[in-house]
Structure formats: structure tokens, C-alpha cells
Scaffold this active site. Structure first.
Site, PDB file in Angstrom:
ATOM      1  N   SER A   1       0.867  -1.195   0.000  1.00 13.69           N
ATOM      2  CA  SER A   1       0.000   0.000   0.000  1.00 13.69           C
ATOM      3  C   SER A   1       0.887   1.224   0.000  1.00 13.69           C
ATOM      4  O   SER A   1       2.020   1.200   0.509  1.00 13.69           O
ATOM      5  CB  SER A   1      -0.874   0.011   1.254  1.00 13.69           C
ATOM      6  OG  SER A   1      -1.457   1.287   1.428  1.00 13.69           O
TER       7      SER A   1
ATOM      8  N   TYR B   1      -1.172  -0.273   9.838  1.00  8.96           N
ATOM      9  CA  TYR B   1      -1.404  -0.844   8.499  1.00  8.96           C
ATOM     10  C   TYR B   1      -0.181  -0.575   7.606  1.00  8.96           C
ATOM     11  O   TYR B   1       0.324  -1.472   6.933  1.00  8.96           O
ATOM     12  CB  TYR B   1      -2.673  -0.220   7.910  1.00  8.96           C
ATOM     13  CG  TYR B   1      -2.995  -0.626   6.491  1.00  8.96           C
ATOM     14  CD1 TYR B   1      -3.418  -1.915   6.187  1.00  8.96           C
ATOM     15  CD2 TYR B   1      -2.889   0.293   5.441  1.00  8.96           C
ATOM     16  CE1 TYR B   1      -3.724  -2.285   4.876  1.00  8.96           C
ATOM     17  CE2 TYR B   1      -3.196  -0.064   4.146  1.00  8.96           C
ATOM     18  CZ  TYR B   1      -3.619  -1.349   3.857  1.00  8.96           C
ATOM     19  OH  TYR B   1      -3.920  -1.705   2.559  1.00  8.96           O
TER      20      TYR B   1
END
Ligand SMILES: NC(=O)c1ccc[n+]([C@@H]2O[C@H](COP(=O)([O-])OP(=O)(O)OC[C@H]3O[C@@H](n4cnc5c(N)ncnc54)[C@H](OP(=O)(O)O)[C@@H]3O)[C@@H](O)[C@H]2O)c1
Length: 251
Positions: A151, A164
């Protein structure tokens, strides 16, 4: 003279029942790949498998598994190995995103995200390496590739996405390390690090990021199929994909 068709290649795709993983599985199916699909929900997985067959894959196996469970990643590779003696691509798309500032983020939530986003990819890669090496030996002009969905939050800081982002930064490092250790033998890896992609996972930000401004799944599929068409002499550690209208440094 008509060229001899290339024998079908095989891939294990995690997170294959929805979103980006499903899109990649469909893209590979259209090119005739044999597929092992992994996700938890049996009904959604069966529906995705039916779509993948309709798209052109003649060999499709499903593994219903929670990849955050300790033994599940190795079992998924074993399921692929029961059918094939090699693996041309390992696509790591299963992932979870849990947002929250560091001062109130519990260690239990941290562990849960790392189990799926980071530990599972590590075990999948390490267990699949003999199969990936076998594919690279069998087809030296193609090699074998690991594609990991990281990501942009693993590249640039985003408030509330710190944990995350940390799980995804680890994937970037895993791919770089795999290239350092294995690329000379034809096994390469690429971490794809996009901003928001229009899937179920990003629905929670629709108020502030309209889905029509998000990266389409099809564009990621185009990137993945291009990687899988490349020679193993080309190593691309990571591809960072920004959203139009941003400065390319935010989710
Ligand atoms: N969407 C975005 O904005 C975005 C942006 C950057 C990176 N990514 C990354 O891209 C990857 C795919 O995201 P997505 O948007 O396609 O997500 P998604 O739409 O939520 O799909 C996630 C997929 O993973 C499976 N999955 C979830 N938890 C699992 C578990 N514990 N064990 C096995 N399978 C599991 C899901 O099926 P089941 O629920 O049935 O298990 C589903 O097939 C993720 O790694 C994500 O972090 C997404």
C-alpha cells in the site's frame, strides 16, 4: 508456421474472492492460467471460482482458509503442490486494514493485522520457494514472480494508518530481500503499493474519497499482467501508484 502455444502457467492467488485479488485471478484466467484461489468465505470463493472458469481457466482449485491462522499459509501452498509441481506466480492480495491513532491502537489489533498482512505472506513465500524455483527452471525465459499487494501507506505516512502502513512496509522489504536472494535464479518479486482502490476495503472512506476518484482494479490487473509478461532479467522491487488529484503521497 503457427507458433506452438505456450503451456499454461499456474498461480496461487490469495484474497481471490473479492476486490483486487479477484480482478487479478480473472485477468490470469483470460490468459489461460491454472489457478489456486484462497479466501475465507466459501460462497464468495465458489462464486469467484465460477467467474474465473467462465473467463477461461480450465483448472481452478479453491482453498477456504483464514490465512491469519498459524498453519493456514503452509496448507494453502501444500494444496497447490498437490496439483502442480511448480508455481509460476504467487499473488499475495489477502489483507486487512484497521485504522486508528497510535495512542489507542491495541497490541491485539496490531497482532491481528500483522498475522494476515505480514506473517502469512512470509510463510507463503518461504513455503512456495521450491515451487517457484521449479517454475523458473522449467521456463527460464519467464522465470517465476511473487506479486505482493502492499500500500502507499507503507511508503508515505498517513495519520491513523501507521500500523497498516507498517505491515505493508514489511512487504516492500520482503520483496526486496527475495530479489536479493533469488533473482539470479529467476524468482523475482514486486510489491505494488497503491493509494485507495475502488473495492470493499476502501468503502469506509467514500464520504471523503468518492469511489470514482479511486484507482480502478482493472489498472492494477494491467500492471500485474505486464509484470508477468516480463523476462526474469528485469527486477522491479516496487510500483507505487498514486491517485490523480493528490500529490501521489497519500492513500
Ligand atoms: N482497496 C484499497 O484501497 C487498497 C489500497 C492499497 C492496498 N490494498 C491492499 O490490496 C489487497 C487487496 O485489497 P482489496 O481492496 O481487494 O480488499 P477486499 O476487497 O477487502 O478483499 C480482500 C480479500 O482478501 C480475503 N481475505 C480477507 N481476510 C482474509 C483472511 N483472514 N484469510 C484469507 N483471506 C482473507 C477476502 O475474502 P474473505 O473475506 O472471504 O476471506 C477477499 O477475497 C490487500 O492486501 C490490501 O491491503 C488495498
Amino acid at each position: 508456421m503457427t507458433p506452438t502455444p505456450e503451456p499454461a502457467r499456474s498461480a496461487l492467488v490469495t484474497g481471490a474472492s473479492r476486490g483486487i485479488g479477484r480482478g487479478i485471478a480473472l485477468g490470469l484466467a483470460k490468459r489461460g492460467w491454472h489457478l489456486t484461489l484462497v479466501a475465507r468465505d466459501p460462497a464468495r470463493l465458489a462464486a469467484a471460482a465460477a467467474e474465473v472458469r467462465a473467463a477461461g481457466a480450465s483448472h481452478v482449485d479453491c482453498v477456504e482458509a483464514d490465512l491469519a491462522a498459524p498453519d493456514a499459509p503452509a496448507a494453502a501452498v501444500a494444496a497447490h503442490a498437490a496439483r502442480y509441481d511448480s508455481m509460476d506466480a504467487l499473488v499475495l492480495a489477502a489483507g486487512v486494514g484497521s485504522a486508528g491513532p497510535l495512542d489507542s491502537f491495541s497490541a491485539a489489533r496490531y497482532d491481528k493485522q500483522f498475522a494476515l498482512n505480514t506473517r502469512a505472506p512470509f510463510v507463503l513465500v518461504s513455503q512456495a520457494l521450491p515451487l517457484l524455483r521449479a517454475a523458473a527452471r522449467q521456463r527460464p525465459s519467464r522465470g517465476a514472480r511473487v506479486i505482493a499487494l502492499a500500500s502507499i501507506a507503507g511508503v508515505y505516512a498517513e495519520p491513523s494508518l501507521t500500523v497498516y502502513g507498517a505491515t505493508k512496509a514489511a512487504l516492500l522489504a520482503l520483496c526486496r530481500g527475495l530479489n536479493a536472494e533469488e533473482s539470479a535464479a529467476g524468482v523475482t518479486a514486486t510489491a505494488i503499493a497503491p493509494g485507495y482502490v475502488d473495492t470493499d476495503m476502501s468503502a469506509w472512506v467514500h464520504d471523503t474519497v468518492p469511489p470514482e476518484t479511486m484507482i480502478p482494479v482493472d489498472d492494477l490487473v494491467t500492471a500485474v499482467t505486464a509484470l508477468l509478461d516480463m523476462s526474469p532479467r528485469t527486477v522491479i522491487n516496487e510500483i507505487v501508484i498514486g491517485r490523480a488529484g493528490t500529490r501521489g503521497q497519500q492513500a
